[in-house]
Design a protein around this motif. Structure first.
Motif, PDB file in Angstrom:
ATOM      1  N   LEU A   1      49.752  61.608 -22.823  1.00 25.29           N
ATOM      2  CA  LEU A   1      49.399  60.635 -21.795  1.00 25.29           C
ATOM      3  C   LEU A   1      50.681  60.217 -21.110  1.00 25.29           C
ATOM      4  CD1 LEU A   1      47.508  58.595 -20.354  1.00 25.29           C
ATOM      5  CD2 LEU A   1      47.873  57.049 -22.309  1.00 25.29           C
ATOM      6  N   ASP A   2      50.758  60.439 -19.809  1.00 28.86           N
ATOM      7  CA  ASP A   2      51.929  60.075 -19.019  1.00 28.86           C
ATOM      8  C   ASP A   2      51.533  58.898 -18.128  1.00 28.86           C
ATOM      9  OD1 ASP A   2      54.285  59.976 -17.569  1.00 28.86           O
ATOM     10  OD2 ASP A   2      54.295  62.102 -17.032  1.00 28.86           O
ATOM     11  N   LEU A   3      51.766  57.671 -18.638  1.00 28.61           N
ATOM     12  CA  LEU A   3      51.485  56.461 -17.867  1.00 28.61           C
ATOM     13  C   LEU A   3      52.665  56.202 -16.930  1.00 28.61           C
ATOM     14  CD1 LEU A   3      50.067  53.946 -20.518  1.00 28.61           C
ATOM     15  CD2 LEU A   3      48.826  54.968 -18.618  1.00 28.61           C
TER      16      LEU A   3
ATOM     17  N   LEU B   1      53.929  58.727 -22.944  1.00 25.46           N
ATOM     18  CA  LEU B   1      55.163  58.562 -22.189  1.00 25.46           C
ATOM     19  C   LEU B   1      55.062  57.302 -21.329  1.00 25.46           C
ATOM     20  CD1 LEU B   1      55.270  62.281 -21.044  1.00 25.46           C
ATOM     21  CD2 LEU B   1      56.680  61.261 -22.849  1.00 25.46           C
ATOM     22  N   LEU B   2      55.987  56.366 -21.524  1.00 26.72           N
ATOM     23  CA  LEU B   2      56.002  55.110 -20.778  1.00 26.72           C
ATOM     24  C   LEU B   2      57.302  55.001 -19.998  1.00 26.72           C
ATOM     25  CD1 LEU B   2      54.767  52.688 -23.611  1.00 26.72           C
ATOM     26  CD2 LEU B   2      53.382  53.886 -21.898  1.00 26.72           C
ATOM     27  N   ASP B   3      57.195  55.048 -18.689  1.00 27.19           N
ATOM     28  CA  ASP B   3      58.361  54.923 -17.821  1.00 27.19           C
ATOM     29  C   ASP B   3      57.981  54.063 -16.615  1.00 27.19           C
ATOM     30  OD1 ASP B   3      60.756  55.197 -16.511  1.00 27.19           O
ATOM     31  OD2 ASP B   3      60.511  57.330 -16.051  1.00 27.19           O
ATOM     32  N   PRO B   4      57.628  52.778 -16.886  1.00 25.27           N
ATOM     33  CA  PRO B   4      57.194  51.909 -15.791  1.00 25.27           C
ATOM     34  C   PRO B   4      58.362  51.439 -14.930  1.00 25.27           C
ATOM     35  CG  PRO B   4      57.292  50.667 -17.817  1.00 25.27           C
ATOM     36  CD  PRO B   4      57.610  52.098 -18.171  1.00 25.27           C
ATOM     37  N   PRO B   5      58.043  50.847 -13.781  1.00 25.29           N
ATOM     38  CA  PRO B   5      59.125  50.232 -12.991  1.00 25.29           C
ATOM     39  C   PRO B   5      59.843  49.203 -13.859  1.00 25.29           C
ATOM     40  CG  PRO B   5      57.039  50.200 -11.782  1.00 25.29           C
ATOM     41  CD  PRO B   5      56.738  50.657 -13.173  1.00 25.29           C
ATOM     42  N   TYR B   6      61.153  49.261 -13.871  1.00 21.80           N
ATOM     43  CA  TYR B   6      61.926  48.355 -14.720  1.00 21.80           C
ATOM     44  C   TYR B   6      61.647  46.900 -14.368  1.00 21.80           C
ATOM     45  CZ  TYR B   6      64.750  52.371 -16.231  1.00 21.80           C
ATOM     46  OH  TYR B   6      65.190  53.568 -16.756  1.00 21.80           O
TER      47      TYR B   6
END
Length: 187
Positions: free
Chosen positions: A46-48, A118-123
């Motif tokens: 899951l690529d959020l 995978l969690l790579d949200p806007p900082y």
């Protein structure tokens, strides 16, 4: 930006136009995938906050069977679909334009369980603690599954506990850090 390893190694990927997303560099991608296990033997990812889909595509190239990509930006969704077509992996992926929390609820209703999230949200825009709690409460992560978090080095992330073990925690610069957890439920 390119696929680092696996069946699509070297394939160029497009970035999302504009400045709303920040792609993970090839150097960071290579380092973190080496620590998560350089190759996978099947499984679901899951690529959020997927952006260009680069991380999820890397996981597919390295052996994950299926991927779900989620982003709320139209430009990102278009870029993900283009990149999946370029690497000829459209049949192994689902792409959704929605908010991460809605995606978590929808995945739970479908009873989807992931080996890698995978969690790579806007900082500075998302609470990693709340996000990880939602993932665990909704039973989205498999026992021994991996949760990857790319974040600002000053962000607060959950501590290691009975359910989460920190596999790797590293600052790559004064603006990018990565924390990787393994989920171990004590049933």
């Amino acid at each position: 930006m390119r696929v680092i390893a696996g069946v699509r190694k070297g394939q160029a990927l497009k970035a999302v136009p504009g400045s709303a997303t920040r792609p993970t560099t090839d150097k960071i991608k290579e380092a973190v995938f080496q620590s998560m296990g350089p190759f996978f033997d099947g499984g679901n990812v899951l690529d959020l906050f997927a952006g260009s889909g680069s991380l999820g595509i890397e996981a597919l190239s390295r052996g994950m069977e299926q991927a779900v990509f989620v982003d709320k930006q139209g430009k990102a969704i278009h870029t993900i679909k283009e990149n999946l077509k370029t690497v000829r992996m459209e049949d192994r992926a689902e792409v959704f334009r929605t908010d991460a929390y809605r995606a978590i609820k929808a995945a739970a209703k479908r009873e989807l369980i992931f080996d890698l999230i995978l969690l790579d949200p806007p900082y500075k825009k998302v609470s990693y603690t709340k996000l990880i709690e939602e993932i665990i409460e909704n039973n989205l992560i498999k026992n021994d599954g991996i949760i990857y978090c790319e974040h600002d080095p000053n962000d607060e992330l959950p501590d290691q506990n009975a359910d989460l073990t920190i596999m790797k925690k590293e600052n790559y610069s004064n603006t990018i850090a990565v924390t990787i957890y393994r989920f171990n439920t004590q049933l």
